[in-house]
Design a protein around this motif. Structure first.
Motif, PDB file in Angstrom:
ATOM      1  N   SER A 267       0.828  -1.205   0.000  1.00 21.85           N
ATOM      2  CA  SER A 267       0.000   0.000   0.000  1.00 21.85           C
ATOM      3  C   SER A 267       0.863   1.255   0.000  1.00 21.85           C
ATOM      4  O   SER A 267       0.572   2.224  -0.720  1.00 21.85           O
ATOM      5  CB  SER A 267      -0.928  -0.007   1.218  1.00 21.85           C
ATOM      6  N   MET A 268       1.941   1.257   0.778  1.00 19.23           N
ATOM      7  CA  MET A 268       2.806   2.433   0.859  1.00 19.23           C
ATOM      8  C   MET A 268       3.477   2.722  -0.480  1.00 19.23           C
ATOM      9  O   MET A 268       3.548   3.870  -0.925  1.00 19.23           O
ATOM     10  CB  MET A 268       3.855   2.235   1.958  1.00 19.23           C
ATOM     11  N   LEU A 269       3.970   1.688  -1.142  1.00 15.58           N
ATOM     12  CA  LEU A 269       4.638   1.898  -2.418  1.00 15.58           C
ATOM     13  C   LEU A 269       3.651   2.296  -3.511  1.00 15.58           C
ATOM     14  O   LEU A 269       4.015   3.036  -4.430  1.00 15.58           O
ATOM     15  CB  LEU A 269       5.403   0.640  -2.819  1.00 15.58           C
ATOM     16  N   LEU A 270       2.421   1.837  -3.411  1.00 19.59           N
ATOM     17  CA  LEU A 270       1.409   2.256  -4.377  1.00 19.59           C
ATOM     18  C   LEU A 270       0.986   3.708  -4.148  1.00 19.59           C
ATOM     19  O   LEU A 270       0.747   4.450  -5.100  1.00 19.59           O
ATOM     20  CB  LEU A 270       0.180   1.336  -4.287  1.00 19.59           C
ATOM     21  N   ARG A 271       0.921   4.114  -2.884  1.00 13.30           N
ATOM     22  CA  ARG A 271       0.487   5.469  -2.555  1.00 13.30           C
ATOM     23  C   ARG A 271       1.621   6.488  -2.700  1.00 13.30           C
ATOM     24  O   ARG A 271       1.365   7.699  -2.814  1.00 13.30           O
ATOM     25  CB  ARG A 271      -0.071   5.500  -1.133  1.00 13.30           C
ATOM     26  N   LEU A 272       2.847   6.016  -2.662  1.00  9.04           N
ATOM     27  CA  LEU A 272       4.007   6.906  -2.760  1.00  9.04           C
ATOM     28  C   LEU A 272       4.858   6.468  -3.956  1.00  9.04           C
ATOM     29  O   LEU A 272       5.863   5.766  -3.804  1.00  9.04           O
ATOM     30  CB  LEU A 272       4.830   6.852  -1.467  1.00  9.04           C
ATOM     31  N   PRO A 273       4.483   6.876  -5.141  1.00 15.14           N
ATOM     32  CA  PRO A 273       5.134   6.378  -6.363  1.00 15.14           C
ATOM     33  C   PRO A 273       6.616   6.732  -6.496  1.00 15.14           C
ATOM     34  O   PRO A 273       7.323   6.115  -7.287  1.00 15.14           O
ATOM     35  CB  PRO A 273       4.311   7.020  -7.491  1.00 15.14           C
ATOM     36  N   LYS A 274       7.093   7.698  -5.730  1.00 14.90           N
ATOM     37  CA  LYS A 274       8.520   8.068  -5.798  1.00 14.90           C
ATOM     38  C   LYS A 274       9.406   7.110  -5.002  1.00 14.90           C
ATOM     39  O   LYS A 274      10.614   7.036  -5.224  1.00 14.90           O
ATOM     40  CB  LYS A 274       8.692   9.505  -5.273  1.00 14.90           C
ATOM     41  N   LEU A 275       8.821   6.373  -4.064  1.00 13.41           N
ATOM     42  CA  LEU A 275       9.595   5.494  -3.191  1.00 13.41           C
ATOM     43  C   LEU A 275      10.268   4.372  -3.972  1.00 13.41           C
ATOM     44  O   LEU A 275       9.622   3.669  -4.750  1.00 13.41           O
ATOM     45  CB  LEU A 275       8.694   4.860  -2.127  1.00 13.41           C
ATOM     46  N   LYS A 276      11.562   4.170  -3.705  1.00 15.24           N
ATOM     47  CA  LYS A 276      12.289   3.041  -4.282  1.00 15.24           C
ATOM     48  C   LYS A 276      12.196   1.817  -3.380  1.00 15.24           C
ATOM     49  O   LYS A 276      12.113   0.689  -3.852  1.00 15.24           O
ATOM     50  CB  LYS A 276      13.755   3.412  -4.501  1.00 15.24           C
ATOM     51  N   PHE A 277      12.248   2.042  -2.063  1.00 15.14           N
ATOM     52  CA  PHE A 277      12.040   0.924  -1.138  1.00 15.14           C
ATOM     53  C   PHE A 277      11.538   1.434   0.199  1.00 15.14           C
ATOM     54  O   PHE A 277      11.698   2.618   0.544  1.00 15.14           O
ATOM     55  CB  PHE A 277      13.307   0.071  -0.957  1.00 15.14           C
ATOM     56  N   VAL A 278      10.949   0.528   0.949  1.00 19.10           N
ATOM     57  CA  VAL A 278      10.535   0.801   2.325  1.00 19.10           C
ATOM     58  C   VAL A 278      11.041  -0.340   3.186  1.00 19.10           C
ATOM     59  O   VAL A 278      10.945  -1.514   2.813  1.00 19.10           O
ATOM     60  CB  VAL A 278       9.003   0.963   2.442  1.00 19.10           C
ATOM     61  N   ILE A 279      11.626   0.010   4.323  1.00 20.55           N
ATOM     62  CA  ILE A 279      12.117  -0.966   5.296  1.00 20.55           C
ATOM     63  C   ILE A 279      11.333  -0.780   6.583  1.00 20.55           C
ATOM     64  O   ILE A 279      11.170   0.348   7.062  1.00 20.55           O
ATOM     65  CB  ILE A 279      13.612  -0.776   5.607  1.00 20.55           C
ATOM     66  N   VAL A 280      10.862  -1.870   7.161  1.00 30.90           N
ATOM     67  CA  VAL A 280      10.247  -1.807   8.483  1.00 30.90           C
ATOM     68  C   VAL A 280      11.131  -2.597   9.435  1.00 30.90           C
ATOM     69  O   VAL A 280      11.473  -3.751   9.180  1.00 30.90           O
ATOM     70  CB  VAL A 280       8.792  -2.339   8.475  1.00 30.90           C
ATOM     71  N   THR A 281      11.571  -1.954  10.510  1.00 27.88           N
ATOM     72  CA  THR A 281      12.430  -2.615  11.493  1.00 27.88           C
ATOM     73  C   THR A 281      11.568  -3.316  12.533  1.00 27.88           C
ATOM     74  O   THR A 281      10.558  -2.783  12.983  1.00 27.88           O
ATOM     75  CB  THR A 281      13.364  -1.610  12.169  1.00 27.88           C
ATOM     76  N   LEU A 282      11.995  -4.514  12.917  1.00 29.01           N
ATOM     77  CA  LEU A 282      11.175  -5.374  13.776  1.00 29.01           C
ATOM     78  C   LEU A 282      11.911  -5.796  15.036  1.00 29.01           C
ATOM     79  O   LEU A 282      11.635  -6.858  15.606  1.00 29.01           O
ATOM     80  CB  LEU A 282      10.735  -6.616  12.987  1.00 29.01           C
ATOM     81  N   GLY A 283      12.857  -4.998  15.501  1.00 30.77           N
ATOM     82  CA  GLY A 283      13.570  -5.318  16.735  1.00 30.77           C
ATOM     83  C   GLY A 283      14.340  -6.611  16.611  1.00 30.77           C
ATOM     84  O   GLY A 283      15.045  -6.860  15.635  1.00 30.77           O
ATOM     85  N   GLU A 284      14.186  -7.479  17.587  1.00 27.92           N
ATOM     86  CA  GLU A 284      14.926  -8.731  17.597  1.00 27.92           C
ATOM     87  C   GLU A 284      14.485  -9.674  16.482  1.00 27.92           C
ATOM     88  O   GLU A 284      15.155 -10.675  16.196  1.00 27.92           O
ATOM     89  CB  GLU A 284      14.780  -9.423  18.952  1.00 27.92           C
ATOM     90  N   GLU A 285      13.363  -9.353  15.819  1.00 28.16           N
ATOM     91  CA  GLU A 285      12.903 -10.169  14.694  1.00 28.16           C
ATOM     92  C   GLU A 285      13.551  -9.749  13.380  1.00 28.16           C
ATOM     93  O   GLU A 285      13.261 -10.327  12.331  1.00 28.16           O
ATOM     94  CB  GLU A 285      11.377 -10.077  14.571  1.00 28.16           C
TER      95      GLU A 285
END
Length: 420
Positions: A267-285
């Motif tokens: 959804s984020m990449l579709l809504r933000l067409p300029k984005l090349k990548f998105v990273i979500v950090t998950l702590g110890e995961e």
């Protein structure tokens, strides 16, 4: 962002800091081929051994790479306690450290230690804390010539309670006064700060000033990385300029209202067409990354459900490794029910498994991760290498009290396998 690794950050309404004195200037200073959509690449760094790469073989940092950051700076008062206090408790700290902090200041310190030329735009007061922060940043090689120094008021500071039992930290922040306004930064100073910049980074702390800088950076076609720790004023506007996005575990679903994190990334990449990548950090995961691709890059024409793909990646990761690794899909057409489809690659990175006796403080682990990502982008690292590298840098930072004490330098033997 100090988002990220096993973190807890909130205001505690029943925890009182009454009658506290003003802050003191106490600075201490392999491609695996499998059927349909099960094509993966994995990255496992060469571990240091007698035949492994040496420090002497580490390449120089990217030539003339400059990272400009705009955002938070503060004094951190870190008190370690045996366990987090209950309401109305009176407890003693087991250790105290006073050190510079703030998301942007921490991330740029990390980038500077890794070898980048770092410039920071922020605001402090002309008090002992402000002077101490500037001296500390300059000692780490961060260019502070673009910081605004107010003649009056107070510099920002944060009380941080580090819980030895749960390995979490709780932050209570006091903003600086007067706040930074776009008019504090002259046009000539902004243009000088952007001159020859390789990338611009925002933590969304000074959103009005950041937006002015982002517009100019966009005109100059300078890539922008945004740290989305949580919803903040001005974040939506800044995201429109972002080429790269690093966010905390909860942010994607909060921002998109998607039912799952993988779906939220699409959804984020579709809504933000300029984005090349998105990273979500998950702590110890570890972390999850979705990289945009063009139709021409697609190796499989069949649509792949991103939820199923993530489960397959989880089965492919090396659960026995103590050091960070990464596994990725091939470029494919990814879909999320009720959201849409896009061309891209999904990456799953693992975190370092830090022995409990070595894990001291997660303060600033997210900032360390971002500092390493900034370096990786400037160095042209592929995602398979960037994610374990950033995780290793974040892991190093968790082995000392405070956001900056444990930040490694590029010659650190723990980083050598990722840099050669």
């Amino acid at each position: 962002m100090a988002p990220h690794s096993i973190s807890l950050c909130f205001s505690a309404p029943h925890l009182c800091f009454t009658h506290l004195p003003p802050p003191l200037p106490l600075f201490s200073s392999s491609v695996i081929s499998l059927p349909v959509f099960r094509h993966f690449r994995s990255f496992r760094p060469i571990r240091m051994a007698s035949s492994s790469p040496s420090i002497d073989s580490v390449p120089s940092p990217p030539d003339n790479a400059i990272v400009l950051g705009c955002g938070g700076i503060a004094v951190d008062f870190l008190a370690t306690v045996d366990s987090y206090p209950q309401p109305d408790d009176k407890i003693r700290s087991t250790s105290l450290k006073v050190q510079g902090g703030g998301n942007a200041a921490n991330a740029l310190t990390c980038a500077a230690r890794l070898g980048l030329n770092s410039r920071l735009i922020s605001k402090v007061a002309n008090d002992s804390q402000g002077k101490g922060m500037l001296e500390e940043l300059e000692a780490d090689g961060v260019d502070t010539s673009f910081l605004v120094v107010s003649k009056e008021g107070n510099s920002p500071f944060t009380y941080i309670i580090v819980d030895k039992q749960t390995k979490t930290r709780t932050c209570i922040h006091t903003p600086g006064d007067p706040p930074m306004l776009p008019t504090d930064l002259s046009q000539s100073s902004m243009l000088s700060a952007l001159d020859r910049a390789s990338i611009v980074y925002f933590d969304v702390r000074l959103h009005e000033t950041a937006l002015v800088i982002a517009k100019e950076a966009g005109r100059k076609k300078i890539p922008i990385l945004v740290d989305a720790e949580k919803k903040r004023d001005g974040l939506d506007e800044l995201l429109q300029f972002a080429d790269y996005l690093v966010c905390s575990a909860k942010f994607p679903q909060v921002w998109t209202e998607a039912s799952s994190t993988p779906g939220a990334l699409i959804s984020m990449l579709l809504r933000l067409p300029k984005l090349k990548f998105v990273i979500v950090t998950l702590g110890e995961e570890g972390c999850l990354m979705l990289e945009r691709a063009s139709k021409a890059e697609i190796l499989q024409s069949q649509e792949t459900d991103i939820e199923s793909l993530l489960e397959t990646l989880k089965h492919r990761k090396d659960s026995t490794a103590t050091y960070p690794t990464c596994v990725s899909s091939e470029t494919t057409e990814l879909k999320a029910d009720g959201i849409g489809t896009m061309s891209g690659r999904l990456f799953l990175g693992t975190a370092e498994k830090i022995p409990p006796e070595e894990l001291l403080d997660t303060t600033g682990a997210g900032d360390a991760f971002i500092g390493a990502v900034l370096y990786a982008i400037c160095a042209g690292m592929p995602p398979e290498k960037m994610l374990p590298f950033a995780a290793q840098v974040a892991g190093c930072s968790c082995r000392a009290l405070g956001a900056r004490t444990g930040l490694p330098r590029r010659t650190d033997t723990r980083l050598v396998p990722y840099l050669v």
